[in-house]
Write an enzyme that holds these catalytic residues in place. Structure first.
Site, PDB file in Angstrom:
ATOM      1  N   HIS B  23       0.803  -1.232   0.000  1.00 40.66           N
ATOM      2  CA  HIS B  23       0.000   0.000   0.000  1.00 40.66           C
ATOM      3  C   HIS B  23       0.842   1.291   0.000  1.00 40.66           C
ATOM      4  O   HIS B  23       0.679   2.178   0.823  1.00 40.66           O
ATOM      5  CB  HIS B  23      -1.140   0.002   1.031  1.00 40.66           C
ATOM      6  CG  HIS B  23      -0.779  -0.154   2.487  1.00 40.66           C
ATOM      7  ND1 HIS B  23       0.151   0.628   3.124  1.00 40.66           N
ATOM      8  CD2 HIS B  23      -1.283  -0.966   3.441  1.00 40.66           C
ATOM      9  CE1 HIS B  23       0.215   0.287   4.394  1.00 40.66           C
ATOM     10  NE2 HIS B  23      -0.632  -0.677   4.617  1.00 40.66           N
ATOM     11  N   HIS B  77      -5.737  -8.619  14.533  1.00 34.93           N
ATOM     12  CA  HIS B  77      -5.834  -7.349  13.804  1.00 34.93           C
ATOM     13  C   HIS B  77      -6.575  -7.664  12.506  1.00 34.93           C
ATOM     14  O   HIS B  77      -6.324  -8.691  11.891  1.00 34.93           O
ATOM     15  CB  HIS B  77      -4.391  -6.875  13.570  1.00 34.93           C
ATOM     16  CG  HIS B  77      -4.165  -5.677  12.715  1.00 34.93           C
ATOM     17  ND1 HIS B  77      -5.018  -4.613  12.633  1.00 34.93           N
ATOM     18  CD2 HIS B  77      -3.096  -5.364  11.907  1.00 34.93           C
ATOM     19  CE1 HIS B  77      -4.499  -3.708  11.805  1.00 34.93           C
ATOM     20  NE2 HIS B  77      -3.352  -4.136  11.355  1.00 34.93           N
ATOM     21  N   GLU B  79      -6.634  -6.154   9.538  1.00 39.18           N
ATOM     22  CA  GLU B  79      -6.115  -5.722   8.232  1.00 39.18           C
ATOM     23  C   GLU B  79      -5.897  -6.932   7.307  1.00 39.18           C
ATOM     24  O   GLU B  79      -5.474  -8.000   7.754  1.00 39.18           O
ATOM     25  CB  GLU B  79      -4.806  -4.929   8.420  1.00 39.18           C
ATOM     26  CG  GLU B  79      -4.445  -4.135   7.180  1.00 39.18           C
ATOM     27  CD  GLU B  79      -3.323  -3.114   7.397  1.00 39.18           C
ATOM     28  OE1 GLU B  79      -2.684  -3.122   8.462  1.00 39.18           O
ATOM     29  OE2 GLU B  79      -3.105  -2.312   6.465  1.00 39.18           O
ATOM     30  N   ASP B  81      -3.728  -8.008   5.289  1.00 37.53           N
ATOM     31  CA  ASP B  81      -2.469  -8.766   5.176  1.00 37.53           C
ATOM     32  C   ASP B  81      -2.428  -9.913   6.194  1.00 37.53           C
ATOM     33  O   ASP B  81      -1.661 -10.858   6.036  1.00 37.53           O
ATOM     34  CB  ASP B  81      -1.224  -7.870   5.295  1.00 37.53           C
ATOM     35  CG  ASP B  81      -1.228  -6.943   6.489  1.00 37.53           C
ATOM     36  OD1 ASP B  81      -2.325  -6.619   7.004  1.00 37.53           O
ATOM     37  OD2 ASP B  81      -0.141  -6.531   6.923  1.00 37.53           O
ATOM     38  N   HIS B 143      -1.637  -1.420  15.134  1.00 32.50           N
ATOM     39  CA  HIS B 143      -1.583  -0.350  14.171  1.00 32.50           C
ATOM     40  C   HIS B 143      -2.948   0.304  13.891  1.00 32.50           C
ATOM     41  O   HIS B 143      -3.007   1.471  13.469  1.00 32.50           O
ATOM     42  CB  HIS B 143      -0.941  -1.007  12.932  1.00 32.50           C
ATOM     43  CG  HIS B 143      -1.116  -0.499  11.599  1.00 32.50           C
ATOM     44  ND1 HIS B 143      -1.496  -1.237  10.525  1.00 32.50           N
ATOM     45  CD2 HIS B 143      -0.927   0.758  11.142  1.00 32.50           C
ATOM     46  CE1 HIS B 143      -1.515  -0.502   9.442  1.00 32.50           C
ATOM     47  NE2 HIS B 143      -1.187   0.702   9.788  1.00 32.50           N
ATOM     48  N   ASP B 162       1.639  -6.485  14.312  1.00 32.32           N
ATOM     49  CA  ASP B 162       2.431  -5.522  13.536  1.00 32.32           C
ATOM     50  C   ASP B 162       3.614  -4.937  14.322  1.00 32.32           C
ATOM     51  O   ASP B 162       4.617  -4.527  13.729  1.00 32.32           O
ATOM     52  CB  ASP B 162       1.538  -4.387  13.024  1.00 32.32           C
ATOM     53  CG  ASP B 162       0.795  -4.762  11.734  1.00 32.32           C
ATOM     54  OD1 ASP B 162       1.227  -5.689  11.038  1.00 32.32           O
ATOM     55  OD2 ASP B 162      -0.218  -4.102  11.430  1.00 32.32           O
ATOM     56  N   TYR B 190      10.099   0.093   8.846  1.00 34.79           N
ATOM     57  CA  TYR B 190       8.739  -0.326   9.154  1.00 34.79           C
ATOM     58  C   TYR B 190       8.133   0.585  10.226  1.00 34.79           C
ATOM     59  O   TYR B 190       7.018   1.077  10.086  1.00 34.79           O
ATOM     60  CB  TYR B 190       8.782  -1.776   9.648  1.00 34.79           C
ATOM     61  CG  TYR B 190       7.443  -2.389   9.897  1.00 34.79           C
ATOM     62  CD1 TYR B 190       6.801  -3.124   8.901  1.00 34.79           C
ATOM     63  CD2 TYR B 190       6.818  -2.256  11.128  1.00 34.79           C
ATOM     64  CE1 TYR B 190       5.576  -3.702   9.139  1.00 34.79           C
ATOM     65  CE2 TYR B 190       5.595  -2.825  11.373  1.00 34.79           C
ATOM     66  CZ  TYR B 190       4.976  -3.551  10.377  1.00 34.79           C
ATOM     67  OH  TYR B 190       3.756  -4.115  10.608  1.00 34.79           O
ATOM     68  N   HIS B 221       5.197  -9.771  10.618  1.00 38.51           N
ATOM     69  CA  HIS B 221       6.006  -9.587   9.401  1.00 38.51           C
ATOM     70  C   HIS B 221       7.484  -9.751   9.756  1.00 38.51           C
ATOM     71  O   HIS B 221       7.931  -9.235  10.783  1.00 38.51           O
ATOM     72  CB  HIS B 221       5.850  -8.178   8.821  1.00 38.51           C
ATOM     73  CG  HIS B 221       4.454  -7.808   8.429  1.00 38.51           C
ATOM     74  ND1 HIS B 221       3.850  -8.265   7.290  1.00 38.51           N
ATOM     75  CD2 HIS B 221       3.552  -7.010   9.043  1.00 38.51           C
ATOM     76  CE1 HIS B 221       2.624  -7.761   7.208  1.00 38.51           C
ATOM     77  NE2 HIS B 221       2.416  -7.002   8.266  1.00 38.51           N
TER      78      HIS B 221
HETATM   79 FE   LIG Z   1      -1.567  -3.451  10.104  1.00 42.29          FE
HETATM   80 FE   LIG Z   2       0.565  -6.005   8.952  1.00 44.19          FE
END
Ligand SMILES: [Fe+2]
Ligand SMILES: [Fe+2]
Ligand SMILES: [Zn+2]
Lengths: 53, 401
Positions: B23, B77, B79, B81, B143, B162, B190, B221
């Protein structure tokens, strides 16, 4: 009137000032803000605010 | 591939070697989406992967367990991903989703959740797997508002989602299997590009996890921290408190090299022992790398000529991006050349003020080519920036998280 602080970004909602960016009139208590009101600085919801002096 | 963390815990995620744009974040070394399997009498999967890696995840799980044997899937989370593969994984496993109310809201926004079995957890709740137990801490805005971390009480692994992540594709899953400077560089990139603006909430999360005994930090990640836990926690302390480094950045865009000549003169003026100075043409450097530089630089000069009565588009884009990430406690100044109207520099100056960057002087302005007088001012401004950076780093003035 009780002020409330955003835990994410430290913005303080002051009822004396209201929030002109979201058409909240001066004198509106935090409790009376609409449920979809968000922090004008970072966008989080009312549930992430805490009372401050 | 299944990679063992402890005998009851394994990595079952996916390596995305080729992703270069996450993104808008330039992921020059690729990334990974980490999912973890914790097996007790019951089994729990912690987070999933991007949707197109759902098969990889299920195949990895399949190396040690029948997917049917997964009882719970924890979503820390919402999101995509981490949740993209969730519909497929819940379908394949028949597992119960463990998440918080906020995250379910996110998931409902992305997926058809009808038919999902859901149990809510919040800070302090524990999920007993029989032999292993998972506890949860909500970490809003690390996040998104829905963010949460999971901690295994027996193995003392913190599944931090995250937080502490890096966009880094690697064959080794652990910090001691990959070059540390590379890992730290990606951890910093990051932090700067994903969570810099949430320093306050990250500080709170650090406090909340500070009381835990931690054997490993397993983020969503990049590599898993086991040998360098103090290194990454120390770095996060510095970043949340915006510890300034004696570093001056000169970032510019130019049309006919006049603004570039000014930039080079500012650099000349700023260079001295003990101060690092870096020059960037914004059209080549890329905003991801520049946001990372901004994280710890004490002082910065932004330059643009006037184009059509405004600043140039790449520098404007960078400033929009940086405004969102909200780097704190910087000083700076604006510079640039123009033909007949000094609009670009003035706009830059306004942007600095908007970003609450302490403005060290009025904009440096040249008409057509900078003459010797202007170049002298640029040198002097460079010294000003270096003075500020040197002092800021020496005093180490930290922000209240
Ligand atoms: Fe995130
Ligand atoms: Fe993430
Ligand atoms: Zn806020």
């Amino acid at each position: 009137m009780q002020k409330w602080e955003c835990t994410a970004c430290a913005y303080v909602y002051d009822p004396e000032e209201g929030d002109p960016t979201q058409d909240i009139e001066a004198g509106t208590a935090f409790e009376d803000l609409p449920d979809d009101w968000v922090c004008p600085d970072c966008g989080v919801g009312k549930d992430l605010f805490e009372p401050v002096d | 591939m299944y990679v063992e963390l402890t005998k009851e815990t394994g990595w079952v995620g996916a390596i995305d070697w080729n992703v270069r744009d996450f993104h808008g974040y330039e992921t020059r070394r690729g990334s990974t989406y980490n999912a973890y399997l914790v097996q007790g009498e019951k089994s729990a999967l912690i987070d999933t992967v991007k949707s197109r890696f759902a098969d990889t995840l299920l195949a990895n799980v399949g190396e040690v367990s029948d997917p049917d044997d997964i009882d719970y899937v924890v979503a820390n989370h919402g999101e995509p991903d981490h949740s993209g593969a969730l519909p497929e994984v819940l379908e394949a496993t028949g597992a119960t989703l463990i998440t918080n109310e906020k995250a379910l809201g996110t998931l409902e926004g992305y997926y058809d959740t009808s038919g999902w079995q859901v149990e809510f957890v919040g800070t302090g709740d524990t999920l007993d797997l029989g032999g292993s137990s998972l506890s949860f801490v909500q970490t809003p805005m690390v996040h998104w508002p829905d963010s949460m971390v999971t901690y295994c009480l027996e193995t003392k692994i913190l599944f931090s989602n995250d937080a502490f992540g890096q966009h880094l594709a690697s064959s080794g899953r652990f910090d001691d299997e990959t070059e540390l400077p590379v890992v730290m560089d990606e951890a910093k990139t990051y932090y700067a590009n994903i969570v810099m603006l949430y320093g306050r909430t990250i500080a709170k999360a650090l406090e909340a996890v500070g009381d835990l005994e931690i054997e490993m930090i397993a983020p969503s990640h990049g590599i898993i921290w086991r040998s360098e836990i103090p290194t990454i926690l120390g770095a996060y302390e510095d970043w949340v408190r915006c510890r300034p480094v004696a570093k001056v950045l000169v970032i510019y865009e130019s049309m006919w090299r006049s603004t570039e000549l000014m930039a080079r003169e500012i650099v000349e003026g700023a260079m001295r022992d003990g101060v690092e100075v870096r020059l960037f043409d914004v059209t080549r450097a890329g905003r991801t790398a520049l946001a990372t530089e901004m994280l710890d630089a004490a002082a910065v000069a932004f330059g643009s000529p006037t184009l059509n009565m405004t600043m140039m588009p790449e520098i404007a884009g960078l400033l929009t991006y940086l405004k969102g990430l909200a780097p704190k406690h910087k000083a700076g100044l604006a510079f640039g050349s123009c033909g007949w109207a000094p609009a670009g520099q003035r706009e830059l100056q306004e942007r600095l003020e908007e970003m609450e960057i302490e403005v060290l002087r009025e904009p440096l302005s040249a008409q057509w080519r900078p003459d010797n007088e202007v170049l002298g001012q640029c040198r002097e401004a460079g010294r000003l920036l270096a003075d500020y950076a040197e002092n800021a780093a020496a005093e180490g003035h930290l922000c209240e998280p």
